[in-house]
Design a protein around this motif. Structure first.
Motif, PDB file in Angstrom:
ATOM      1  N   TYR A  22      -0.173 -31.510  23.008  1.00  0.00           N
ATOM      2  CA  TYR A  22       0.953 -30.604  23.243  1.00  0.00           C
ATOM      3  C   TYR A  22       0.503 -29.285  23.862  1.00  0.00           C
ATOM      4  O   TYR A  22       1.238 -28.682  24.649  1.00  0.00           O
ATOM      5  CB  TYR A  22       1.737 -30.364  21.951  1.00  0.00           C
ATOM      6  N   GLY A  23      -0.690 -28.842  23.514  1.00  0.00           N
ATOM      7  CA  GLY A  23      -1.221 -27.628  24.122  1.00  0.00           C
ATOM      8  C   GLY A  23      -1.403 -27.780  25.618  1.00  0.00           C
ATOM      9  O   GLY A  23      -1.017 -26.903  26.406  1.00  0.00           O
ATOM     10  N   GLU A  24      -1.984 -28.902  26.025  1.00  0.00           N
ATOM     11  CA  GLU A  24      -2.199 -29.132  27.450  1.00  0.00           C
ATOM     12  C   GLU A  24      -0.898 -29.463  28.176  1.00  0.00           C
ATOM     13  O   GLU A  24      -0.699 -29.064  29.321  1.00  0.00           O
ATOM     14  CB  GLU A  24      -3.239 -30.229  27.654  1.00  0.00           C
ATOM     15  N   LEU A  25       0.003 -30.175  27.522  1.00  0.00           N
ATOM     16  CA  LEU A  25       1.265 -30.564  28.147  1.00  0.00           C
ATOM     17  C   LEU A  25       2.200 -29.369  28.347  1.00  0.00           C
ATOM     18  O   LEU A  25       2.776 -29.199  29.414  1.00  0.00           O
ATOM     19  CB  LEU A  25       1.959 -31.636  27.302  1.00  0.00           C
ATOM     20  N   PHE A  26       2.342 -28.524  27.309  1.00  0.00           N
ATOM     21  CA  PHE A  26       3.334 -27.449  27.343  1.00  0.00           C
ATOM     22  C   PHE A  26       2.747 -26.042  27.292  1.00  0.00           C
ATOM     23  O   PHE A  26       3.487 -25.061  27.346  1.00  0.00           O
ATOM     24  CB  PHE A  26       4.309 -27.596  26.174  1.00  0.00           C
ATOM     25  N   GLY A  27       1.422 -25.909  27.118  1.00  0.00           N
ATOM     26  CA  GLY A  27       0.820 -24.584  27.000  1.00  0.00           C
ATOM     27  C   GLY A  27       1.000 -23.967  25.624  1.00  0.00           C
ATOM     28  O   GLY A  27       0.876 -22.758  25.458  1.00  0.00           O
ATOM     29  N   TRP A  28       1.295 -24.793  24.620  1.00  0.00           N
ATOM     30  CA  TRP A  28       1.486 -24.290  23.268  1.00  0.00           C
ATOM     31  C   TRP A  28       0.155 -23.862  22.663  1.00  0.00           C
ATOM     32  O   TRP A  28      -0.904 -24.412  22.973  1.00  0.00           O
ATOM     33  CB  TRP A  28       2.087 -25.359  22.368  1.00  0.00           C
ATOM     34  N   SER A  29       0.213 -22.896  21.746  1.00  0.00           N
ATOM     35  CA  SER A  29      -0.947 -22.495  20.963  1.00  0.00           C
ATOM     36  C   SER A  29      -0.637 -22.772  19.489  1.00  0.00           C
ATOM     37  O   SER A  29       0.521 -22.975  19.120  1.00  0.00           O
ATOM     38  CB  SER A  29      -1.257 -21.010  21.186  1.00  0.00           C
ATOM     39  N   PHE A  30      -1.654 -22.759  18.662  1.00  0.00           N
ATOM     40  CA  PHE A  30      -1.494 -23.144  17.260  1.00  0.00           C
ATOM     41  C   PHE A  30      -2.272 -22.194  16.363  1.00  0.00           C
ATOM     42  O   PHE A  30      -3.411 -21.841  16.672  1.00  0.00           O
ATOM     43  CB  PHE A  30      -2.000 -24.581  17.043  1.00  0.00           C
ATOM     44  N   THR A  31      -1.653 -21.805  15.243  1.00  0.00           N
ATOM     45  CA  THR A  31      -2.331 -20.981  14.242  1.00  0.00           C
ATOM     46  C   THR A  31      -2.029 -21.551  12.863  1.00  0.00           C
ATOM     47  O   THR A  31      -0.936 -22.078  12.623  1.00  0.00           O
ATOM     48  CB  THR A  31      -1.866 -19.507  14.299  1.00  0.00           C
ATOM     49  N   ALA A  32      -2.989 -21.438  11.980  1.00  0.00           N
ATOM     50  CA  ALA A  32      -2.794 -21.914  10.606  1.00  0.00           C
ATOM     51  C   ALA A  32      -1.717 -21.085   9.926  1.00  0.00           C
ATOM     52  O   ALA A  32      -1.657 -19.868  10.090  1.00  0.00           O
ATOM     53  CB  ALA A  32      -4.099 -21.817   9.829  1.00  0.00           C
ATOM     54  N   ASP A  33      -0.848 -21.755   9.165  1.00  0.00           N
ATOM     55  CA  ASP A  33       0.165 -21.076   8.370  1.00  0.00           C
ATOM     56  C   ASP A  33      -0.456 -20.709   7.028  1.00  0.00           C
ATOM     57  O   ASP A  33      -0.775 -21.582   6.227  1.00  0.00           O
ATOM     58  CB  ASP A  33       1.380 -21.975   8.178  1.00  0.00           C
ATOM     59  N   GLU A  34      -0.635 -19.415   6.800  1.00  0.00           N
ATOM     60  CA  GLU A  34      -1.333 -18.952   5.593  1.00  0.00           C
ATOM     61  C   GLU A  34      -0.604 -19.328   4.307  1.00  0.00           C
ATOM     62  O   GLU A  34      -1.233 -19.678   3.313  1.00  0.00           O
ATOM     63  CB  GLU A  34      -1.551 -17.447   5.673  1.00  0.00           C
TER      64      GLU A  34
END
Length: 129
Positions: A22-34
Motif C-alpha cells: 500500500y505504501g508503494e501503490l498509494f504513497g501511504w506511510s505507517f506509524t505504530a499506534d501507541e
C-alpha cells in the motif's frame, strides 16, 4: 460524523508486506499506534501524502484471525449498535467495549455475510446519535 464510514482496517499476518504494497501503490506511510501497543496489539496507523490524519490502519493478526479489509462506521454507542444489528438479523463476530486503550469496537456481519466494523472513540462514549 456519527453513523458514517470513518475508518478502514486491513488485517494481515504480514503487516510489513501490507505496508510495502500500500505504501508503494498509494504513497501511504505507517506509524505504530501507541495506545494499541500498550494493550499488546500491533496496530499501525495509515498516513496519507497531504492528509490531515489517519483514517485507517493495518492490524497485525499474528495469524490469530483471518485477513480482511473492512470499512468501519463511527457510532455513538458500539454496544447499542451491535444490539440493533442483531435485531435486524446481523451477527456480532467480536466486540470490545469500555476499551481502556482506545475506542470501543466490534466486527459485525450483515444479513449477506459481509464483515464491517463499528467503533466509538473514547471522547464520544455516551453521546447521542
Amino acid at each position: 460524523m456519527i453513523n458514517t464510514v470513518a475508518w478502514f482496517e486491513i488485517a494481515t499476518d504480514d503487516p510489513q508486506g501490507a505496508e510495502k504494497f500500500y505504501g508503494e501503490l498509494f504513497g501511504w506511510s505507517f506509524t505504530a499506534d501507541e495506545g494499541s501497543a500498550k494493550g499488546g496489539m500491533d496496530y499501525r496507523l495509515v498516513g496519507y501524502p497531504g492528509g490531515d490524519g489517519p483514517k485507517g490502519g493495518v492490524y497485525a493478526t499474528g495469524g490469530e484471525s483471518p485477513g480482511h479489509a473492512v470499512f468501519s462506521v463511527l457510532v455513538a454507542d458500539t454496544g447499542a449498535a451491535c444490539a440493533r444489528a442483531e435485531s435486524l438479523g446481523g451477527q456480532v463476530v467480536f466486540k470490545l467495549l469500555d476499551n481502556p486503550n482506545g475506542p470501543d469496537f466490534a466486527y459485525v456481519r450483515d444479513t449477506s455475510g459481509n464483515l464491517f466494523g463499528l467503533f466509538t472513540p473514547p471522547h464520544l462514549r455516551g453521546a447521542q446519535a
